[in-house]
Design an enzyme around this catalytic site. Structure first.
Site, PDB file in Angstrom:
ATOM      1  N   VAL A   1     -43.179 -70.752  -8.229  1.00  0.00           N
ATOM      2  CA  VAL A   1     -44.572 -70.983  -8.597  1.00  0.00           C
ATOM      3  C   VAL A   1     -44.755 -72.451  -8.951  1.00  0.00           C
ATOM      4  CG1 VAL A   1     -46.372 -70.368 -10.259  1.00  0.00           C
ATOM      5  CG2 VAL A   1     -44.717 -68.653  -9.546  1.00  0.00           C
ATOM      6  N   CYS A   2     -45.896 -72.996  -8.573  1.00  0.00           N
ATOM      7  CA  CYS A   2     -46.314 -74.326  -9.034  1.00  0.00           C
ATOM      8  C   CYS A   2     -47.823 -74.252  -9.271  1.00  0.00           C
ATOM      9  CB  CYS A   2     -45.939 -75.406  -8.014  1.00  0.00           C
ATOM     10  SG  CYS A   2     -46.852 -75.305  -6.463  1.00  0.00           S
ATOM     11  N   ALA A   3     -48.475 -75.380  -9.359  1.00  0.00           N
ATOM     12  CA  ALA A   3     -49.911 -75.372  -9.633  1.00  0.00           C
ATOM     13  C   ALA A   3     -50.726 -74.884  -8.441  1.00  0.00           C
ATOM     14  CB  ALA A   3     -50.381 -76.765 -10.049  1.00  0.00           C
TER      15      ALA A   3
ATOM     16  N   GLY B   1     -49.133 -74.207  -4.999  1.00  0.00           N
ATOM     17  CA  GLY B   1     -48.341 -73.557  -3.959  1.00  0.00           C
ATOM     18  C   GLY B   1     -47.578 -74.529  -3.092  1.00  0.00           C
TER      19      GLY B   1
ATOM     20  N   THR C   1     -50.432 -71.286  -9.868  1.00  0.00           N
ATOM     21  CA  THR C   1     -50.995 -70.828 -11.134  1.00  0.00           C
ATOM     22  C   THR C   1     -52.519 -70.928 -11.150  1.00  0.00           C
ATOM     23  OG1 THR C   1     -50.658 -73.017 -12.124  1.00  0.00           O
ATOM     24  CG2 THR C   1     -48.941 -71.363 -12.515  1.00  0.00           C
TER      25      THR C   1
END
Length: 180
Positions: A63-65, A67, A91
């Site tokens: 997961v990141c901010a 994708g 997220t």
């Protein structure tokens, strides 16, 4: 090509997933998926043994901010024979779907997201090059040109050297979180 899970699939499968957040520690502290651990993208190579063990016990979800970084992290893991999926939309999509983000207890130090830090640094360098070119030396606008070239390269390759450099600054670092 890496596997991707949308928010609904990730929510449904959350109990069986090992969620690994590849953002900087500062971004991670600002809000994360429930149960996520932090292994920043620039340190993912250091955590290969732990990630391999975790993948042996359950599916990995990176997961990141947005994708993009989690897609790159999943590709790195795939190159080392470790299967991982990426959360489509990151997220931001998770929160936009109305799902809560965990935050550490107590006061949280506000840290800008990496994309915002890159925009600020790039803009500052461009302005600095232009102002110094007007008042100090006519060669300084080359700094602005170099930043512009870096931004174009970043867009074409979907990489960001400035984000890597900013990720190494002390306010973007914390101690590594152990994998459960």
């Amino acid at each position: 090509m890496t596997a991707s899970l949308d928010v609904d699939d990730a929510l449904r499968r959350l109990p069986e997933l090992y969620v690994v957040d590849v953002r900087t520690p500062g971004e991670f502290a600002s809000g994360r998926l429930p149960g996520a651990v932090n292994v920043p993208l620039d340190r993912i190579g250091d955590g290969l043994a732990d990630l391999r063990r975790a993948a042996g016990s359950g599916a990995l979800l990176l997961v990141c901010a947005s994708g993009a970084r989690s897609d790159r992290g999943a590709a790195v893991l795939a190159a080392h024979g470790i299967a991982a999926a990426s959360l489509a939309g990151g997220t931001r999509a998770w929160a936009a779907a109305g799902h809560g983000l965990e935050r550490p207890p107590g006061p949280v130090r506000s840290v800008w997201g990496m994309e915002r830090q890159v925009r600020f640094a790039a803009g500052t360098l461009v302005l600095l090059g232009l102002v110094l070119g007007l008042f100090v030396h006519p060669a300084f606008p080359l700094l602005s040109a170099a930043v512009a070239g870096g931004l174009v390269f970043s867009a074409l390759t979907d990489t960001c050297g400035m984000a890597v450099a900013l990720g190494r600054l002390p306010f973007n670092r914390r101690g590594p979180a152990p994998l459960r």
